[in-house]
Motif scaffolding. Structure first.
Motif, mmCIF file in Angstrom:
data_model
loop_
_atom_site.group_PDB
_atom_site.id
_atom_site.type_symbol
_atom_site.label_atom_id
_atom_site.label_comp_id
_atom_site.label_asym_id
_atom_site.label_seq_id
_atom_site.Cartn_x
_atom_site.Cartn_y
_atom_site.Cartn_z
ATOM 1 N N ARG A 116 2.495 1.702 -3.555
ATOM 2 C CA ARG A 116 1.590 2.174 -4.606
ATOM 3 C C ARG A 116 1.153 3.618 -4.350
ATOM 4 O O ARG A 116 1.026 4.414 -5.288
ATOM 5 C CB ARG A 116 0.381 1.236 -4.705
ATOM 6 N N TYR A 117 0.923 3.953 -3.091
ATOM 7 C CA TYR A 117 0.536 5.324 -2.745
ATOM 8 C C TYR A 117 1.653 6.308 -3.092
ATOM 9 O O TYR A 117 1.420 7.354 -3.709
ATOM 10 C CB TYR A 117 0.201 5.385 -1.257
ATOM 11 N N ARG B 72 2.088 6.616 -6.893
ATOM 12 C CA ARG B 72 0.974 7.304 -7.533
ATOM 13 C C ARG B 72 1.048 8.812 -7.306
ATOM 14 O O ARG B 72 0.854 9.613 -8.235
ATOM 15 C CB ARG B 72 -0.346 6.751 -7.001
ATOM 16 N N ARG B 73 1.377 9.216 -6.086
ATOM 17 C CA ARG B 73 1.453 10.637 -5.781
ATOM 18 C C ARG B 73 2.598 11.309 -6.552
ATOM 19 O O ARG B 73 2.449 12.416 -7.061
ATOM 20 C CB ARG B 73 1.651 10.838 -4.280
ATOM 21 N N ARG C 129 1.666 6.937 7.077
ATOM 22 C CA ARG C 129 1.129 7.802 6.038
ATOM 23 C C ARG C 129 1.580 9.250 6.267
ATOM 24 O O ARG C 129 1.838 9.986 5.301
ATOM 25 C CB ARG C 129 -0.394 7.704 6.032
ATOM 26 N N ASP D 21 4.951 -0.714 -10.550
ATOM 27 C CA ASP D 21 4.087 -0.103 -9.541
ATOM 28 C C ASP D 21 4.178 -0.800 -8.194
ATOM 29 O O ASP D 21 3.879 -0.192 -7.159
ATOM 30 C CB ASP D 21 2.632 -0.110 -10.013
ATOM 31 N N GLU E 197 -7.269 4.963 3.122
ATOM 32 C CA GLU E 197 -7.074 3.537 3.310
ATOM 33 C C GLU E 197 -6.828 3.248 4.785
ATOM 34 O O GLU E 197 -6.323 4.076 5.542
ATOM 35 C CB GLU E 197 -5.895 3.044 2.467
ATOM 36 N N ASP F 139 3.540 11.516 3.543
ATOM 37 C CA ASP F 139 2.988 12.812 3.128
ATOM 38 C C ASP F 139 3.977 13.941 3.366
ATOM 39 O O ASP F 139 4.058 14.890 2.573
ATOM 40 C CB ASP F 139 1.682 13.089 3.881
ATOM 41 N N TYR G 263 -7.600 8.765 -0.514
ATOM 42 C CA TYR G 263 -6.480 8.140 0.165
ATOM 43 C C TYR G 263 -6.856 7.687 1.579
ATOM 44 O O TYR G 263 -6.039 7.651 2.470
ATOM 45 C CB TYR G 263 -5.290 9.114 0.259
ATOM 46 N N GLU H 259 -9.073 12.999 -4.939
ATOM 47 C CA GLU H 259 -8.115 12.010 -4.454
ATOM 48 C C GLU H 259 -8.731 11.241 -3.288
ATOM 49 O O GLU H 259 -9.295 11.824 -2.359
ATOM 50 C CB GLU H 259 -6.819 12.688 -4.010
ATOM 51 N N LYS I 252 0.826 -1.215 0.000
ATOM 52 C CA LYS I 252 0.000 0.000 0.000
ATOM 53 C C LYS I 252 0.855 1.257 0.000
ATOM 54 O O LYS I 252 0.584 2.209 -0.743
ATOM 55 C CB LYS I 252 -0.929 -0.005 1.207
ATOM 56 N N ASN I 253 1.899 1.271 0.840
ATOM 57 C CA ASN I 253 2.784 2.431 0.886
ATOM 58 C C ASN I 253 3.475 2.658 -0.458
ATOM 59 O O ASN I 253 3.617 3.795 -0.918
ATOM 60 C CB ASN I 253 3.837 2.249 1.980
#
Length: 500
Positions: free
Chosen positions: A387-388, A391-392, A458, A404, A493, A462, A491, A489, A384-385
């Motif tokens: 792909r996030y 993507r960002r 997260r 990816d 999750e 960020d 996000y 967006e 998850k981290n």
């Protein structure tokens, strides 16, 4: 196009000034800080070629402060950094005595977050340290094989789904000390379908057999395999006794995941052998962290030699080679590491056992029926981290390489002058990054390389992304023509809390 032109111009300007400074050093107008031949030895065969160090003394020294920074804590999701300054333009450094606290670590290989100092998590490691001590001081073939090594090897074989495995005390030596035992005397040809640093380190050993590196081009690989079978060895044209294809699971400089199904198909078609280096992929990809074999849903028996390390995902050291029992028995007798190198330290072996049992559900929480949920969440959280974060970055307009699902994220900087500026600005924002340039990368592809971890929250990601967004505008790093999405967006999750 203009980026490539300006990149070459940057290197050109740096080279011109490098020659100018060398001229000044030769005439005593500038102090010479690099090694040089003594005047008394001018008639000897030179031990040191001055031009070979041209890049180091004239280009690398300008940005040397961005590498080899000393840390004084565990390299977890955050670390403490010892501040240092230079008074002679990066030729030497001195410590200020100040410690930079809580730097977000985006450069260490800590995919599953096992780099930790929690006493509760390390109870078994502490127990083995008290029982066995810190080391063996003997090789595997003499008195260096303990019950811990046997337990670990059986566990690795079970984890990978193969017949047998052998572990080694050093990850790099797992390749450099075992490939020569498998290659033999000029009777094997090797192909490197990608350009990976782990495999390139063996170039000096096998340079006679290496064709030009390929970049995931299966058609070129097939042509090389076909030519090797048709034409045989150089000059004599005798048939190769064996052909070995060497690949990496995840390429640490590119972030690419190997095209394993296609390579296995070629391997079977041309009766070759396949050596898979999973230094960066074991633990990092796959539903339960079993690497690219699991990621593609393939049979481990399709790979002749499975190699991996314990440094990236298991918070330990060393490596393994796994496969058929005959292969492992051969290496036990012929591996340079088994003959000359000291055995893996028992506390390190216990750390690997602890981490691997958690991934396999053998840590007592589920009686081995299903993978332990707390640690399986680390594998999922890493995905998850990853792909996030990717993507960002893509939405911000950065050019990034790789798959990816790869936790290795290269962000292209291109111009050499931006390498130092990027790393220094990020450190000012309490973010530690790794920057890479020529000759480690192609001359036009300098980059920053981020390593995502399951231990990153997260909020940490960020913080890094916001800093990158600001710095990307300041240094003009957003080269992508990708247009941002007009959709909102999403996000939100679920964040998992890790349990020890």
């Amino acid at each position: 196009m203009y980026v490539a032109v300006l990149t070459f111009v940057g290197f050109g300007v740096g080279t011109i000034f490098g020659y100018l400074r060398d001229f000044m050093r030769a005439w005593g107008l500038e102090k010479r800080n690099v090694a040089q031949e003594r005047e008394q030895q001018k008639d000897f065969v030179p031990l040191y070629q001055d031009f070979e160090n041209f890049y180091t003394r004239n280009l690398y020294m300008r940005i040397r402060d961005n590498w080899n920074r000393p840390i004084c804590s565990v390299p977890g999701p955050q670390f403490d950094l010892m501040e240092r300054v230079t008074d002679d333009y990066n030729w030497t450094f001195r410590f200020t005595g100040r410690t930079i606290k809580n730097v977000i670590n985006m450069g260490s290989y800590n995919y599953l977050g096992f780099a930790e100092t929690d006493p509760n998590a390390l109870k078994t490691v502490t127990k083995e340290l008290q029982k066995y001590g810190t080391g063996i001081c003997s090789t595997r073939q003499e008195m260096g094989t303990l019950d811990k090594h046997v337990e670990l090897e059986n566990l690795v074989a079970k984890f990978l789904g193969v017949e047998d495995a052998m572990v080694f005390g050093m990850g790099f030596a797992t390749n450099s000390m075992n490939i020569p035992a498998l290659v033999g005397k000029a009777n094997m040809k090797q192909y490197y379908p990608f350009d990976g640093d782990g495999m390139n380190s063996l170039h000096d050993i096998h340079s006679r057999f290496l064709p030009k590196n390929l970049i995931g081009d299966m058609q070129s690989l097939e042509k090389l395999l076909r030519d090797a079978i048709i034409y045989g060895q150089p000059r004599s044209h005798r048939a190769w006794k064996k052909i070995i294809i060497l690949v990496e699971g995840i390429y640490s400089m590119e972030g690419s995941i190997v095209q394993l199904p296609e390579i296995v198909s070629l391997k079977k078609k041309y009766k070759a052998y396949l050596y898979l280096d999973e230094a960066h992929s074991i633990g990092a990809v796959g539903a339960t962290g079993r690497g690219v074999v699991e990621y593609f849903g393939m049979n481990p028996d399709d790979v002749d030699v499975l190699m991996g390390t314990f440094t990236k995902s298991f918070g330990a050291a060393g490596g393994y080679i796994a496969g058929k029992k005959g292969l492992v028995d051969f290496l036990r007798a012929h591996s340079h590491s088994a003959v000359y190198a000291t055995s893996m330290c028992p506390p390190v072996a216990e750390q690997i056992i602890r981490a691997m049992k958690c991934l396999m559900g053998l840590d007592g929480t589920t009686q081995g029926k299903t993978p332990s949920l707390a640690w399986l969440q680390r594998v999922r959280q890493l995905g998850k981290n990853t792909r996030y974060f990717r993507r960002r970055l893509h939405e911000m307009g950065f050019i990034i390489y790789g798959n990816d699902d790869s936790p290795v994220v290269p962000l292209l900087l291109y111009m050499p002058g931006k390498i130092g500026a990027f790393a220094r600005r990020m450190l000012e924002k309490n973010i530690g990054v790794v920057v890479v340039g020529f000759p480690a990368t192609p001359i036009t592809e300098s980059r920053a390389r981020f390593c995502v971890s399951a231990a990153h929250t997260r909020e940490m990601l960020d913080t890094v992304l916001n800093a990158l967004d600001e710095l990307g505008d300041f240094l003009h790093l957003k080269y992508s023509r990708y247009s941002k999405s007009s959709h909102p967006e999403l996000y939100e999750e679920t964040l998992f809390e890790f349990e020890d």
